[in-house]
Design a protein around this motif. Structure first.
Motif: not given
Lengths: 216, 264
Positions: B175, B178-182, B242-243
């Motif tokens: 998962f 959304p920004a860094s794709r980490y 983000h979470a």
């Protein structure tokens, strides 16, 4: 052309001397105006420009309708925009390709605003999403194919009949996406969601409520 | 960026020597984390030792083991046919690290030595029970990760290769931020000859960890249903814009189920 000002006629982009076959095109004159050699620099300043101010009788008002279809993953709260159609009336369309691109770009920004872009501050006023590692702009795979249509109602306030399409994409798309998200979650009693509708926000809504029966 | 000295040795021994001699020296692999950190002046090494000329590149398949040299890029791992036939889930994982530019610079050794709590490779190493080979010894994956940005590596110790035994099957589900794709949460599930292993990255404050409750449940029944009743405690999980920890705890279960269902 060795003629007096009164004898020069201008017609169809050509300057000619009345009663002779001497003529120069506007292009010739423009070139000469900017080429300093052979120029009577003592008599005339080089250059050829003109300014006028146009004040239209009224503003222009483009209008349109945007429809978004979204799917929300109940397990994660992730929203995917699976279909998007934008139909706008921007008056006379002079360059259809540019209008389509402008609307698509605007819709992309609007989807970003609705789902991704988030300026988050802490209690001390520090921006927490201050880099692109945390501030999420929309990328190609966040977007569906965007269908763009135009209807033409000529604008009555200017001779071109144009209305402009600079912002129509970005204005119509955020409410279309958010309304679609709210509609998808209506069984959870949702009537309002602040942008952006992030996965965590939607997951919390899905978590907190059991779906109501449609008949309720 | 602060000033630093730069060396590009052509032998492993020289690189180790340079790094061991100076506690403020840093090894430079792909630079996908180190260079941004230097640019932001968050780190001030005295010396950068570039590992690009040590010849630590390549993938070797022998029997049921795939060895990936330390300076092999994610892009090369994702593109290797031999690796893909032995451990397709690892090939796929490498193909979704970062973005194209990162995959063509970032290296497996650099990722593991950095041990970013949101990196992908640590999950693969733990789940596949890989062994990390250095210039001086072998370190089991289970012993290698020692908390966020901390590993068992000594000063100057360099990863030369990573050996992955092929599992029966496995899959990695991520998962993404959304920004860094980490990985906000990444779960690698593998059915190995030594048992089922479930490794979770992105979620834990201490970095990658094994999910033993899930591993036990999956031992007798390798199916998503087997872990349906297992919840992951939010204590000790990361929380950011983000979470939340609770959301991450939930996502661990979702990603694990999806990985199990898709294991190949």
């Amino acid at each position: 052309m060795e003629a007096s000002v009164e004898d020069i006629e201008f017609k169809d982009g050509q300057f000619s001397v009345a009663g002779t076959d001497k003529s120069k095109t506007l292009t010739d004159i423009s070139l000469a105006a900017y080429v300093p050699h052979n120029y009577p620099i003592e008599e005339l300043e080089p250059g050829l420009d003109e300014t006028s101010f146009y004040d239209p009788k009224n503003f222009t008002f483009p209008g349109g309708c945007h429809v978004a279809e979204v799917e929300i993953d109940k397990d994660t709260g992730v929203t995917e925009v699976v279909n998007f159609v934008a139909v706008d009336d921007v008056g006379r369309v002079i360059n259809p390709m540019i209008v389509e691109g402008q609307v698509q770009g605007g819709v992309a920004q609007g989807i970003g605003q609705a789902l991704l872009e988030n300026a988050v501050y802490d209690d001390g006023g520090q921006l927490l999403s201050g880099s692109f590692m945390d501030y999420s702009v929309p990328r190609a795979n966040d977007l569906p194919m965007i269908t763009v249509g135009t209807e033409v109602t000529m604008c009555a306030h200017n001779p071109l009949g144009v209305k402009g399409c600079g912002e129509v994409g970005a204005i119509g798309s955020p409410p279309a996406v958010i309304n679609a998200v709210i509609d998808a979650l209506k069984d959870y009693g949702v009537r309002h969601i602040d942008m952006p509708a992030t996965p965590q926000k939607l997951w919390s809504i899905i978590q907190s409520g059991t779906p109501r029966m449609a008949a309720e | 960026m602060y000033d630093f000295a730069y060396q590009k040795p052509s032998s492993l021994a020289d690189a180790v020597k340079a790094l061991s001699a100076d506690p403020d020296a840093k090894a430079l692999a792909g630079g996908m984390t180190l260079i941004p950190v230097l640019k932001q002046r968050l780190n001030k090494p005295s010396l950068l030792v570039d590992l690009a000329k040590l010849g630590l590149v390549g993938i070797t398949v022998s029997g049921n083991t795939v060895a990936i040299a330390g300076m092999t890029t994610h892009g090369a791992v994702a593109a290797d046919a031999g690796l893909k036939s032995k451990i397709p889930s690892l090939s796929e994982m490498a193909s979704i690290i970062g973005d194209d530019a990162v995959r063509h610079r970032g290296t497996i050794g650099g990722s593991l030595a950095n041990n970013d709590p949101a990196a992908d490779y640590p999950a693969a190493v733990l789940a596949l029970n890989a062994t990390i080979k250095t210039d001086r010894r072998s370190i089991k994956g289970d012993d290698f990760f020692q908390g966020m940005f901390t590993t068992a590596l000594e000063q100057g110790e360099l990863i030369t290769s990573v050996e992955f035994p092929a599992p029966e099957k496995g899959a990695y589900e991520k998962f993404r931020n959304p920004a860094s794709r980490y990985a906000i949460v990444g779960v690698y599930v593998a059915k190995t000859p030594g048992g089922v292993r479930v490794a979770v990255t992105g979620a834990g404050q201490g970095g990658v960890f094994r999910h033993t409750a899930m591993e036990q449940a999956l031992t007798t029944n390798f199916s998503p249903d087997a872990i349906a009743g297992i919840s992951t405690p939010a204590d000790g999980l990361n929380s950011d814009i983000h979470a939340s920890a609770e959301y991450r705890a939930h996502l661990v279960g979702v990603m694990a189920k999806r990985a199990i269902a898709r294991a190949f």
